[in-house]
Design a protein around this motif. Structure first.
Motif, PDB file in Angstrom:
ATOM      1  N   ALA A  32       0.858  -1.188   0.000  1.00  0.00           N
ATOM      2  CA  ALA A  32       0.000   0.000   0.000  1.00  0.00           C
ATOM      3  C   ALA A  32       0.892   1.236   0.000  1.00  0.00           C
ATOM      4  O   ALA A  32       1.753   1.385   0.863  1.00  0.00           O
ATOM      5  CB  ALA A  32      -0.908   0.006   1.230  1.00  0.00           C
ATOM      6  N   ASP A  33       0.682   2.114  -0.998  1.00  0.00           N
ATOM      7  CA  ASP A  33       1.476   3.339  -1.064  1.00  0.00           C
ATOM      8  C   ASP A  33       0.881   4.278  -2.096  1.00  0.00           C
ATOM      9  O   ASP A  33       0.146   3.873  -2.991  1.00  0.00           O
ATOM     10  CB  ASP A  33       2.920   3.029  -1.431  1.00  0.00           C
ATOM     11  CG  ASP A  33       3.882   4.123  -0.992  1.00  0.00           C
ATOM     12  OD1 ASP A  33       3.477   5.014  -0.216  1.00  0.00           O
ATOM     13  OD2 ASP A  33       5.045   4.088  -1.419  1.00  0.00           O
ATOM     14  N   GLY A  34       1.193   5.555  -1.944  1.00  0.00           N
ATOM     15  CA  GLY A  34       0.737   6.564  -2.886  1.00  0.00           C
ATOM     16  C   GLY A  34      -0.753   6.852  -2.793  1.00  0.00           C
ATOM     17  O   GLY A  34      -1.339   7.406  -3.718  1.00  0.00           O
ATOM     18  N   ASN A  35      -1.364   6.499  -1.680  1.00  0.00           N
ATOM     19  CA  ASN A  35      -2.797   6.706  -1.500  1.00  0.00           C
ATOM     20  C   ASN A  35      -3.056   8.032  -0.799  1.00  0.00           C
ATOM     21  O   ASN A  35      -2.205   8.551  -0.088  1.00  0.00           O
ATOM     22  CB  ASN A  35      -3.393   5.567  -0.664  1.00  0.00           C
ATOM     23  CG  ASN A  35      -3.239   4.237  -1.363  1.00  0.00           C
ATOM     24  OD1 ASN A  35      -3.743   4.046  -2.450  1.00  0.00           O
ATOM     25  ND2 ASN A  35      -2.513   3.323  -0.736  1.00  0.00           N
ATOM     26  N   ASN A  36      -4.244   8.587  -1.016  1.00  0.00           N
ATOM     27  CA  ASN A  36      -4.654   9.789  -0.314  1.00  0.00           C
ATOM     28  C   ASN A  36      -5.921   9.447   0.452  1.00  0.00           C
ATOM     29  O   ASN A  36      -6.958   9.182  -0.131  1.00  0.00           O
ATOM     30  CB  ASN A  36      -4.895  10.947  -1.274  1.00  0.00           C
ATOM     31  CG  ASN A  36      -4.955  12.261  -0.544  1.00  0.00           C
ATOM     32  OD1 ASN A  36      -5.601  12.372   0.484  1.00  0.00           O
ATOM     33  ND2 ASN A  36      -4.277  13.255  -1.077  1.00  0.00           N
ATOM     34  N   TYR A  37      -5.806   9.427   1.778  1.00  0.00           N
ATOM     35  CA  TYR A  37      -6.908   9.066   2.662  1.00  0.00           C
ATOM     36  C   TYR A  37      -7.649  10.337   3.075  1.00  0.00           C
ATOM     37  O   TYR A  37      -7.074  11.212   3.708  1.00  0.00           O
ATOM     38  CB  TYR A  37      -6.372   8.365   3.911  1.00  0.00           C
ATOM     39  CG  TYR A  37      -5.750   7.032   3.612  1.00  0.00           C
ATOM     40  CD1 TYR A  37      -6.523   5.889   3.587  1.00  0.00           C
ATOM     41  CD2 TYR A  37      -4.384   6.909   3.358  1.00  0.00           C
ATOM     42  CE1 TYR A  37      -5.965   4.650   3.317  1.00  0.00           C
ATOM     43  CE2 TYR A  37      -3.816   5.679   3.087  1.00  0.00           C
ATOM     44  CZ  TYR A  37      -4.608   4.554   3.073  1.00  0.00           C
ATOM     45  OH  TYR A  37      -4.059   3.330   2.804  1.00  0.00           O
ATOM     46  N   ASN A  38      -8.907  10.444   2.707  1.00  0.00           N
ATOM     47  CA  ASN A  38      -9.736  11.604   3.042  1.00  0.00           C
ATOM     48  C   ASN A  38     -10.923  11.127   3.855  1.00  0.00           C
ATOM     49  O   ASN A  38     -11.894  10.618   3.321  1.00  0.00           O
ATOM     50  CB  ASN A  38     -10.194  12.305   1.768  1.00  0.00           C
ATOM     51  CG  ASN A  38      -9.016  12.827   0.992  1.00  0.00           C
ATOM     52  OD1 ASN A  38      -8.380  13.777   1.416  1.00  0.00           O
ATOM     53  ND2 ASN A  38      -8.703  12.183  -0.112  1.00  0.00           N
ATOM     54  N   VAL A  39     -10.802  11.290   5.169  1.00  0.00           N
ATOM     55  CA  VAL A  39     -11.809  10.808   6.098  1.00  0.00           C
ATOM     56  C   VAL A  39     -12.490  12.012   6.726  1.00  0.00           C
ATOM     57  O   VAL A  39     -11.838  12.929   7.210  1.00  0.00           O
ATOM     58  CB  VAL A  39     -11.162   9.917   7.180  1.00  0.00           C
ATOM     59  CG1 VAL A  39     -12.209   9.385   8.134  1.00  0.00           C
ATOM     60  CG2 VAL A  39     -10.402   8.773   6.528  1.00  0.00           C
ATOM     61  N   HIS A  40     -13.812  12.018   6.721  1.00  0.00           N
ATOM     62  CA  HIS A  40     -14.582  13.139   7.259  1.00  0.00           C
ATOM     63  C   HIS A  40     -14.684  13.053   8.780  1.00  0.00           C
ATOM     64  O   HIS A  40     -14.792  11.973   9.344  1.00  0.00           O
ATOM     65  CB  HIS A  40     -15.986  13.151   6.651  1.00  0.00           C
ATOM     66  CG  HIS A  40     -16.802  14.329   7.066  1.00  0.00           C
ATOM     67  ND1 HIS A  40     -16.552  15.591   6.587  1.00  0.00           N
ATOM     68  CD2 HIS A  40     -17.812  14.443   7.934  1.00  0.00           C
ATOM     69  CE1 HIS A  40     -17.406  16.435   7.139  1.00  0.00           C
ATOM     70  NE2 HIS A  40     -18.186  15.757   7.962  1.00  0.00           N
ATOM     71  N   GLY A  41     -14.644  14.192   9.425  1.00  0.00           N
ATOM     72  CA  GLY A  41     -14.837  14.249  10.877  1.00  0.00           C
ATOM     73  C   GLY A  41     -13.624  13.792  11.651  1.00  0.00           C
ATOM     74  O   GLY A  41     -12.492  13.955  11.220  1.00  0.00           O
ATOM     75  N   GLN A  42     -13.873  13.190  12.786  1.00  0.00           N
ATOM     76  CA  GLN A  42     -12.811  12.784  13.702  1.00  0.00           C
ATOM     77  C   GLN A  42     -12.354  11.343  13.493  1.00  0.00           C
ATOM     78  O   GLN A  42     -11.599  10.813  14.303  1.00  0.00           O
ATOM     79  CB  GLN A  42     -13.285  12.969  15.149  1.00  0.00           C
ATOM     80  CG  GLN A  42     -13.672  14.389  15.483  1.00  0.00           C
ATOM     81  CD  GLN A  42     -12.515  15.359  15.321  1.00  0.00           C
ATOM     82  OE1 GLN A  42     -11.408  15.107  15.775  1.00  0.00           O
ATOM     83  NE2 GLN A  42     -12.761  16.467  14.641  1.00  0.00           N
TER      84      GLN A  42
END
Length: 108
Positions: A32-42
């Motif tokens: 796993a690499d080069g990913n962009n994790y966009n998680v809303h909130g906390q």
């Protein structure tokens, strides 16, 4: 099971829950690499073996995602969800496992 899995160069946008939900047995051969994790909130970016952890902690524990980012999460949190994503986009973007929308789940 889900071993020797590759999760590379993805934009993972989540309205709820972690972006990556992975069982400890699924770590075997994972890349796993080069990913962009966009998680809303906390929410944290990763759920590892039932425990929510940050991207930094995930890197430390797994050695994965060293060139990945969660920098856009803060920007998404400042916007109203309806102004960013049209209704139903989570269903469109989560074709991997429809019953677990918003999450890529890797479990053997």
């Amino acid at each position: 099971g889900a071993v020797y899995t590759t999760v590379m160069s993805n934009l993972l946008v989540c309205g709820r829950g972690p972006a990556l939900d992975i069982g400890t047995l699924a770590l075997e051969g994972l890349r796993a690499d080069g990913n962009n994790y966009n998680v809303h909130g906390q929410e944290e970016a990763v759920n590892l073996g039932g425990k929510s952890i940050s991207l930094a902690e995930w890197r430390k524990k797994s050695g994965q995602d060293m060139n990945s980012s969660d920098a856009l999460s803060a920007a998404f949190n400042d916007l109203a969800p309806q102004s960013v994503l049209p209704s139903g986009i989570d269903k469109l973007m989560s074709g991997v496992i429809p019953e677990k929308q918003d999450t890529i789940t890797l479990r053997p």
